[in-house]
Design an enzyme around this catalytic site. Structure first.
Site, PDB file in Angstrom:
ATOM      1  N   ALA A  48     -26.387 -20.678  25.370  1.00  0.00           N
ATOM      2  CA  ALA A  48     -25.776 -21.984  25.114  1.00  0.00           C
ATOM      3  C   ALA A  48     -24.879 -22.469  26.253  1.00  0.00           C
ATOM      4  O   ALA A  48     -25.036 -23.604  26.716  1.00  0.00           O
ATOM      5  CB  ALA A  48     -25.018 -21.944  23.787  1.00  0.00           C
ATOM      6  N   ASP A 237     -24.775 -20.045  19.287  1.00  0.00           N
ATOM      7  CA  ASP A 237     -25.342 -21.264  19.859  1.00  0.00           C
ATOM      8  C   ASP A 237     -24.748 -22.520  19.232  1.00  0.00           C
ATOM      9  O   ASP A 237     -24.745 -23.582  19.850  1.00  0.00           O
ATOM     10  CB  ASP A 237     -26.858 -21.261  19.702  1.00  0.00           C
ATOM     11  CG  ASP A 237     -27.523 -20.315  20.682  1.00  0.00           C
ATOM     12  OD1 ASP A 237     -27.984 -20.793  21.728  1.00  0.00           O
ATOM     13  OD2 ASP A 237     -27.554 -19.104  20.429  1.00  0.00           O
ATOM     14  N   ASN A 247     -27.009 -18.228  15.651  1.00  0.00           N
ATOM     15  CA  ASN A 247     -27.240 -17.397  16.836  1.00  0.00           C
ATOM     16  C   ASN A 247     -28.675 -16.900  16.797  1.00  0.00           C
ATOM     17  O   ASN A 247     -29.436 -17.192  15.871  1.00  0.00           O
ATOM     18  CB  ASN A 247     -26.238 -16.234  16.886  1.00  0.00           C
ATOM     19  CG  ASN A 247     -26.245 -15.535  18.230  1.00  0.00           C
ATOM     20  OD1 ASN A 247     -26.145 -16.181  19.265  1.00  0.00           O
ATOM     21  ND2 ASN A 247     -26.393 -14.225  18.232  1.00  0.00           N
TER      22      ASN A 247
END
Length: 346
Positions: A48, A237, A247
């Site tokens: 990310a 994320d 995630n």
């Protein structure tokens, strides 16, 4: 200590092509916005924070090619590129966060010549990168508060220098522990189907001489039962306002197992990963990826993907109550996470 995944020098952007690791370490130049979007979609750059940094630089590269345009033309073309970039991966919030920071510059500075706006976009892109480097360092040292010495740590996916602008989020805690002389050992989840743990994290840790053991995802529970895991760390994320964490797929399973075995489990992420517009993780859009990512592992050809029923979500959502806390660059958000998120922001 770490190999940078993103290099911006002499106004040129280069990234490590992570699809070639661990066999080859190759830096790929990003000459235009189309190449930037393709790199994000195909996981040549991933993680990310790294996606957000790459997006910011990508918009600078796009802006630089528009120096001869009028302001209105410039904004039109930039908005078009920003929209295409925004759609490249839907779950990682840092992508939209970085794009909005760049858009705020060019959409509010009609008083300046286009050449000066481009310079401001360049400066903001560098600032986003530098902010993440510092955030990674701060997260690493805040995380030391929950690392015992010695410590066996289980991690999932890749959260190191390949996923960020600095030394990483969850792996940043591990690097900080190494730097401070902790006796640590890391169990690395393979992280199917793309194998970010096996291909990237295992490679990173070996490059940095950190003792580590590679396992398949399905082995994690048996290690917890055998009391071989002291701590679980993974990244994020997107984090909702209540502390639910999106995630890499498999993170939820680890958190649930950790809760059952009473093992501390933390997500590690900068505040740029928080999306306070979403009240819970149920509202997070989960990216579905191509069936080939699974089918190719077992030797199926591409023709099968046209009619085979394959479910391949890139992420899952871990409810906040399964986590011991969230480690950020400002400190550790402990339980109850939803209440403490607000106190950190206020």
């Amino acid at each position: 200590m770490y190999t940078p995944a993103i290099i911006f020098k002499d106004d040129k952007l280069k990234i490590i092509d992570q699809t070639l690791l661990p066999a080859r370490l190759v830096y790929l130049e990003i000459p235009d916005i189309a190449t930037c979007i393709e790199a994000i979609k195909t996981l040549k750059v991933r993680g990310a924070p790294a996606i957000g940094i790459c997006a910011a630089y990508g918009l600078f590269i796009a802006a630089r090619s528009l120096s001869d345009k009028t302001y209105n033309e410039f904004v039109h073309y930039m908005d078009t590129d920003a929209a295409l970039l925004f759609g490249s991966r839907p779950t990682a919030v840092n992508l939209g966060w970085a794009i909005e920071r760049i858009r705020l510059i060019y959409q509010t500075r009609a008083d300046l010549p286009v050449s000066q706006i481009i310079n401001l976009i360049r400066a903001e892109s560098i600032h986003i990168h530098e902010e993440d480097i510092q955030a990674c360092t701060d997260m690493g040292y805040h995380g030391l508060k929950i690392v015992s010495n010695p410590c066996n740590i289980l991690t999932h996916c890749n959260t190191g220098s390949l996923a960020t602008g600095g030394w990483g989020t969850a792996l940043g805690v591990i690097y900080a522990a190494q730097k401070e002389g902790y006796d640590i050992h890391v169990y690395v989840d393979e992280t199917r189907p793309v194998g970010q743990g096996a291909r990237l994290t295992f490679w990173e840790l070996m490059q940095n001489d950190i003792p580590c053991t590679l396992i398949t995802d399905s082995m994690a529970g048996s290690l917890m039962k055998a009391k071989k895991i002291d701590l679980i760390l993974f990244g994020a994320d997107r984090i909702a306002a209540n502390g639910d964490v999106a995630n890499k797929i498999g993170s939820y399973s680890l958190a649930a197992l950790a809760s059952f075995h009473k093992i501390p489990c933390y997500a590690v992420a900068p505040f740029s990963t928080f999306d306070l517009s979403l009240l819970s993780g149920d509202l997070i859009e989960i990216e579905l990826r191509k069936s080939q990512e699974i089918l190719h592992i077992y030797g199926y050809n591409d023709n099968l993907s046209e009619f085979a029923d394959v479910y391949n979500p890139a992420f899952d959502v871990t409810p906040a109550e399964l986590l011991s806390g969230i480690i950020t660059e400002q400190g550790i958000i402990s339980q109850p996470i939803a209440k403490h998120i607000l106190s950190f922001i206020e």
